[in-house]
Design a protein around this motif. Structure first.
Motif, PDB file in Angstrom:
ATOM      1  N   SER A 162       1.197  -4.125  -8.201  1.00 56.14           N
ATOM      2  CA  SER A 162       1.906  -2.934  -6.760  1.00 56.14           C
ATOM      3  C   SER A 162       1.869  -1.967  -7.517  1.00 56.14           C
ATOM      4  O   SER A 162       1.871  -0.883  -8.401  1.00 56.14           O
ATOM      5  CB  SER A 162       3.016  -3.815  -6.649  1.00 56.14           C
ATOM      6  N   GLY A 163       2.329  -0.215  -6.125  1.00 55.52           N
ATOM      7  CA  GLY A 163       2.712   1.169  -7.256  1.00 55.52           C
ATOM      8  C   GLY A 163       3.917   1.053  -7.611  1.00 55.52           C
ATOM      9  O   GLY A 163       3.763   1.892  -8.936  1.00 55.52           O
ATOM     10  N   THR A 164       4.723   0.699  -8.273  1.00 59.09           N
ATOM     11  CA  THR A 164       5.784   0.410  -8.559  1.00 59.09           C
ATOM     12  C   THR A 164       4.610   0.487  -9.789  1.00 59.09           C
ATOM     13  O   THR A 164       5.536   0.685 -11.736  1.00 59.09           O
ATOM     14  CB  THR A 164       6.985  -0.643  -8.966  1.00 59.09           C
ATOM     15  N   ASN A 223       3.001   3.195 -11.673  1.00 60.49           N
ATOM     16  CA  ASN A 223       3.642   3.937 -12.221  1.00 60.49           C
ATOM     17  C   ASN A 223       4.263   4.002 -13.358  1.00 60.49           C
ATOM     18  O   ASN A 223       4.307   4.680 -14.715  1.00 60.49           O
ATOM     19  CB  ASN A 223       4.728   4.623 -10.917  1.00 60.49           C
ATOM     20  N   HIS A 264       9.846   8.885  -5.473  1.00 58.34           N
ATOM     21  CA  HIS A 264       9.695   7.944  -5.538  1.00 58.34           C
ATOM     22  C   HIS A 264      10.182   6.866  -6.721  1.00 58.34           C
ATOM     23  O   HIS A 264      12.067   6.173  -6.703  1.00 58.34           O
ATOM     24  CB  HIS A 264       8.241   7.177  -5.006  1.00 58.34           C
ATOM     25  N   GLU A 267      11.951   2.893  -7.227  1.00 53.00           N
ATOM     26  CA  GLU A 267      11.579   1.943  -8.271  1.00 53.00           C
ATOM     27  C   GLU A 267      13.088   1.224  -8.979  1.00 53.00           C
ATOM     28  O   GLU A 267      13.000   1.083 -10.202  1.00 53.00           O
ATOM     29  CB  GLU A 267      11.049   2.624  -9.166  1.00 53.00           C
ATOM     30  N   GLU A 283       3.740  13.905  -6.901  1.00 55.12           N
ATOM     31  CA  GLU A 283       4.045  12.324  -6.071  1.00 55.12           C
ATOM     32  C   GLU A 283       3.379  13.238  -4.524  1.00 55.12           C
ATOM     33  O   GLU A 283       3.483  14.300  -4.366  1.00 55.12           O
ATOM     34  CB  GLU A 283       4.964  11.947  -5.422  1.00 55.12           C
ATOM     35  N   ASN A 290       5.926  11.787  -0.121  1.00 51.68           N
ATOM     36  CA  ASN A 290       7.172  10.351   0.540  1.00 51.68           C
ATOM     37  C   ASN A 290       7.799  11.121   0.896  1.00 51.68           C
ATOM     38  O   ASN A 290       8.155  11.218   2.454  1.00 51.68           O
ATOM     39  CB  ASN A 290       7.196   8.823  -0.008  1.00 51.68           C
ATOM     40  N   ASP A 308       2.023  10.046  -8.466  1.00 49.03           N
ATOM     41  CA  ASP A 308       2.253   9.380  -8.278  1.00 49.03           C
ATOM     42  C   ASP A 308       1.340   9.212  -7.126  1.00 49.03           C
ATOM     43  O   ASP A 308       1.742  10.136  -6.310  1.00 49.03           O
ATOM     44  CB  ASP A 308       3.772   8.971  -8.402  1.00 49.03           C
ATOM     45  N   ALA A 321       0.086   7.415  -5.063  1.00 45.39           N
ATOM     46  CA  ALA A 321       0.094   6.301  -3.847  1.00 45.39           C
ATOM     47  C   ALA A 321      -0.666   6.019  -2.196  1.00 45.39           C
ATOM     48  O   ALA A 321      -1.391   5.683  -1.328  1.00 45.39           O
ATOM     49  CB  ALA A 321       2.178   5.716  -3.350  1.00 45.39           C
ATOM     50  N   ARG A 322      -0.527   7.742  -1.506  1.00 46.67           N
ATOM     51  CA  ARG A 322      -1.469   8.514  -0.786  1.00 46.67           C
ATOM     52  C   ARG A 322      -1.867   9.401  -1.244  1.00 46.67           C
ATOM     53  O   ARG A 322      -1.580  10.585  -0.531  1.00 46.67           O
ATOM     54  CB  ARG A 322      -0.076   8.520   0.079  1.00 46.67           C
ATOM     55  N   CYS A 348      -2.661   3.874  -4.255  1.00 52.82           N
ATOM     56  CA  CYS A 348      -2.676   2.789  -3.828  1.00 52.82           C
ATOM     57  C   CYS A 348      -3.027   2.270  -2.620  1.00 52.82           C
ATOM     58  O   CYS A 348      -3.762   2.917  -1.540  1.00 52.82           O
ATOM     59  CB  CYS A 348      -0.694   2.151  -2.572  1.00 52.82           C
ATOM     60  N   SER A 403      -2.909  -0.355  -0.537  1.00 52.71           N
ATOM     61  CA  SER A 403      -2.013  -1.269   0.447  1.00 52.71           C
ATOM     62  C   SER A 403      -0.888  -0.834   1.564  1.00 52.71           C
ATOM     63  O   SER A 403      -0.044  -1.153   1.951  1.00 52.71           O
ATOM     64  CB  SER A 403      -0.838  -2.062  -0.547  1.00 52.71           C
ATOM     65  N   LYS A 404      -0.641   0.423   1.562  1.00 52.96           N
ATOM     66  CA  LYS A 404       0.105   1.698   2.342  1.00 52.96           C
ATOM     67  C   LYS A 404      -0.739   1.669   3.379  1.00 52.96           C
ATOM     68  O   LYS A 404      -1.867   1.243   4.120  1.00 52.96           O
ATOM     69  CB  LYS A 404      -0.090   3.024   1.442  1.00 52.96           C
TER      70      LYS A 404
HETATM   71  C1  LIG Z   1       4.965   2.834  -1.465  1.00 58.23           C
HETATM   72  C2  LIG Z   1       5.086   3.822  -2.695  1.00 58.23           C
HETATM   73  C3  LIG Z   1       4.971   3.222  -4.417  1.00 58.23           C
HETATM   74  C4  LIG Z   1       5.258   2.340  -4.723  1.00 58.23           C
HETATM   75  O1  LIG Z   1       4.261   1.499  -4.325  1.00 58.23           O
HETATM   76  P1  LIG Z   1       4.729  -0.648  -4.258  1.00 58.23           P
HETATM   77  O2  LIG Z   1       3.349  -0.997  -4.048  1.00 58.23           O
HETATM   78  O3  LIG Z   1       5.552  -0.862  -3.192  1.00 58.23           O
HETATM   79  O4  LIG Z   1       5.299  -1.143  -5.781  1.00 58.23           O
HETATM   80  C5  LIG Z   1       5.206   4.283  -5.394  1.00 58.23           C
HETATM   81  N1  LIG Z   1       5.396   5.189  -4.970  1.00 58.23           N
HETATM   82  C6  LIG Z   1       5.674   6.047  -3.303  1.00 58.23           C
HETATM   83  C7  LIG Z   1       5.692   7.690  -3.393  1.00 58.23           C
HETATM   84  C8  LIG Z   1       4.873   5.215  -2.785  1.00 58.23           C
HETATM   85  O5  LIG Z   1       5.143   5.864  -1.070  1.00 58.23           O
END
Ligand SMILES: *Cc1c(COP(=O)(O)O)cnc(C)c1O
Length: 354
Positions: free
Chosen positions: A71-73, A76, A97, A102, A148, A152, A181, A183-184, A209, A211-212
């Protein structure tokens, strides 16, 4: 309208689901790649598909190595643990985030104090950060900075390259670890045209990530130099994140990396168009100029209600959204939302303000 998906029923026709890009389901190409994936025990470093993914993501981000994590969590938290020894602190914008979502993991798991720095739209201003850097014996020693990209809670805002470069200079001057971070990070790169490695090389570590918006079912990666990733592997084991035949998941992430990045531009266009339609119909509800990637933040007050009230009203009209705070609602555009879906949602939201 629903995009083609495999092995699951299309969502109900009338709903447009704008709650999060995490709701994207694996594409048919991902399902096929998962079924055919060559696998082994990845904890024993014998899963060739995981290894291919790790090499591919490291290269895209201009680094030596990467580690697939659940996971992204976890991504991080592994990076923060390596960035900041227990009893020291990490600077970050107050809306990151790592503070909001978290579950106090950094202090609980790694003894790290997170130091929240105020800043509009997720911004961590290098000058503001510099004033907060402390050294023993006068305060908790600062060892890391986290950003980040895209942001988000700031509605998909992109941190300007000059800001990130300023933070890199600060990190170099003060001997700090700079974590992203990401994720995106894909959305940020597509929106600005800054290549992924142009961002990646600025950081000592990244968590990204699949998975987003890239629509893979599960998974993130920690990215950095070989030494960092080797230590990340130990931290992943400590946190219980080692996975065995993880190639079935990595196969989907490889498809995500190859096929799903460029198309994020469509999501950004859908977000911009929706914001323009709603802004015209409901004055003060959204600033179209603030839409930089795949998210739109709506102010609830111009609709004559609050965040939860607006979510309920939109839900009754077939548009699912999320109230991210008491007076704001977030719309997220993604692979399963077509241009027609976006236009239908925009008309419904406009009607909700009438
Ligand atoms: C979703 C997200 C995460 C964490 O990802 P998970 O897979 O849900 O644990 C971390 N940082 C940001 C900015 C996110 O949007």
């Amino acid at each position: 309208m629903t995009r083609e998906t495999y092995g699951s029923k299309p969502r109900e026709e009338i709903k447009v689901d704008l709650r999060s890009d995490t709701f994207t389901r694996p594409t048919p190409a991902m399902r096929r790649a998962m079924a055919d994936a060559e696998v082994g025990d990845d904890v024993w470093r014998e899963d060739p598909t995981v290894q291919r993914l790790e090499a591919a993501v490291a290269e895209r981000l201009g680094h030596q190595a990467a580690l697939f994590v659940p996971s992204g969590t976890m991504g991080n938290q592994i990076c923060l643990r390596l960035a900041a020894p227990a009893g020291t602190e990490c600077l970050a914008n107050e809306d990151n985030h790592i503070f909001w979502y978290e579950y106090a993991a950094a202090p609980v798991l790694s003894g790290i104090q997170l130091h929240a720095v105020p800043g509009e739209r997720g911004l961590l201003d290098p000058a503001a950060a510099r004033r907060r850097v402390r050294t023993a014996p006068y305060g908790v020693p600062t060892s890391a900075i986290a950003v980040e990209q895209s942001h988000n809670r700031a509605g998909g805002a992109v941190l300007p390259l000059e800001v990130l470069q300023g933070l890199r200079r600060l990190a170099d001057d003060a001997g700090l670890h700079l974590h992203c971070d990401g994720a995106r990070i894909w959305n940020a790169s597509v929106a600005t045209g800054v290549p992924l490695e142009g961002y990646g090389r600025l950081f000592d570590s990244l968590s990204v990530c699949f998975s987003k918006g890239l629509a893979a079912p599960v998974g993130s990666a920690v990215v950095g130099d070989r030494d960092l990733v080797e230590r990340a592997r130990q931290a992943r084991a400590l946190l219980g994140g080692g996975m065995r035949q993880a190639g079935v998941l990595a196969a989907a992430a490889l498809v995500a990396l190859d096929q799903m990045v460029e198309r994020l531009a469509d999501d950004h266009a859908n977000a911009r168009r929706t914001a323009a339609t709603v802004a015209a119909a409901v004055p003060g509800s959204v600033d179209p100029g603030s839409v930089e990637t795949n998210m739109v933040l709506l102010q609830a007050a111009p609709f004559g209600t609050d965040g939860p009230g607006l979510v309920k009203r939109l839900g009754d009209l077939g548009v699912l959204a999320a109230d991210v705070d008491p007076d704001q609602v977030r719309l997220v555009f993604h692979y399963e939302v077509t241009a027609e879906d976006a236009d239908r949602a925009a008309r419904a939201i406009a009607a909700a303000g009438a």
